[in-house]
Design a protein around this motif. Sequence first.
Motif, PDB file in Angstrom:
ATOM      1  N   ALA A 116       0.843  -1.197   0.000  1.00 46.36           N
ATOM      2  CA  ALA A 116       0.000   0.000   0.000  1.00 46.36           C
ATOM      3  C   ALA A 116       0.876   1.243   0.000  1.00 46.36           C
ATOM      4  N   VAL A 117       0.310   2.309  -0.521  1.00 46.47           N
ATOM      5  CA  VAL A 117       0.965   3.621  -0.520  1.00 46.47           C
ATOM      6  C   VAL A 117      -0.058   4.656  -0.088  1.00 46.47           C
ATOM      7  N   GLU A 118       0.464   5.777   0.405  1.00 49.66           N
ATOM      8  CA  GLU A 118      -0.430   6.835   0.862  1.00 49.66           C
ATOM      9  C   GLU A 118       0.152   8.193   0.507  1.00 49.66           C
ATOM     10  N   ASN A 119      -0.699   9.058  -0.002  1.00 46.28           N
ATOM     11  CA  ASN A 119      -0.372  10.471  -0.177  1.00 46.28           C
ATOM     12  C   ASN A 119      -1.263  11.267   0.759  1.00 46.28           C
ATOM     13  N   VAL A 120      -0.658  12.187   1.492  1.00 42.67           N
ATOM     14  CA  VAL A 120      -1.423  13.148   2.277  1.00 42.67           C
ATOM     15  C   VAL A 120      -0.982  14.539   1.848  1.00 42.67           C
ATOM     16  N   SER A 121      -1.879  15.469   1.985  1.00 42.85           N
ATOM     17  CA  SER A 121      -1.584  16.842   1.595  1.00 42.85           C
ATOM     18  C   SER A 121      -2.575  17.759   2.281  1.00 42.85           C
TER      19      SER A 121
END
Length: 174
Positions: A116-121
């Motif tokens: 899994a990967v995650e981008n937060v912004s």
Amino acid sequence: MSRLPVCVATRLAFAAAPFCLLLAGCAETPAPPPSDSGLFQSMAAPGARLDARAARDMISLYRRNHGLGGLVLDPGLMAQAQKQSDAMAARDRLGHELRGGLAERLDRAGYEKNNAVENVSAGYDTLADVFSGWRQSPPHNANLLAPGMKRMGIAAAYNPKTRYKVFWTLDMAN
């Protein structure tokens, strides 16, 4: 070849003008694009709703353009992304670790042994803006183009009392 006198030609042109205008009125004019498109809808408002399908379509197209498979929306990943965005908005803090690391959070939600990967912004008002920001950031872009990802969840949370106002999370898993 005979020519009509100028005054006769002018009269014919004026006589035909209303007919031409009538025909022009029958032509279809293309409808303008909707101004509330999910890509450009501001999330910086109470009750704003993210168009997850528009996000999926945009991210999937981007991945396909880079030789990767598209994504499907996953209800569990949607819920996890929303919890992460809500946690960041509540704390006025951007981070992956506010509720534990991504692997830990996904394990608790029943997504054990997944890549899994995650981008937060934070600070981007629209889906189009956050997507553009992620594409321009090498680590975020690498996540967008992570091979093997098949499912996604995306969320935004709004808190007007915070520095950034809108907090985003994108989770993708195989």
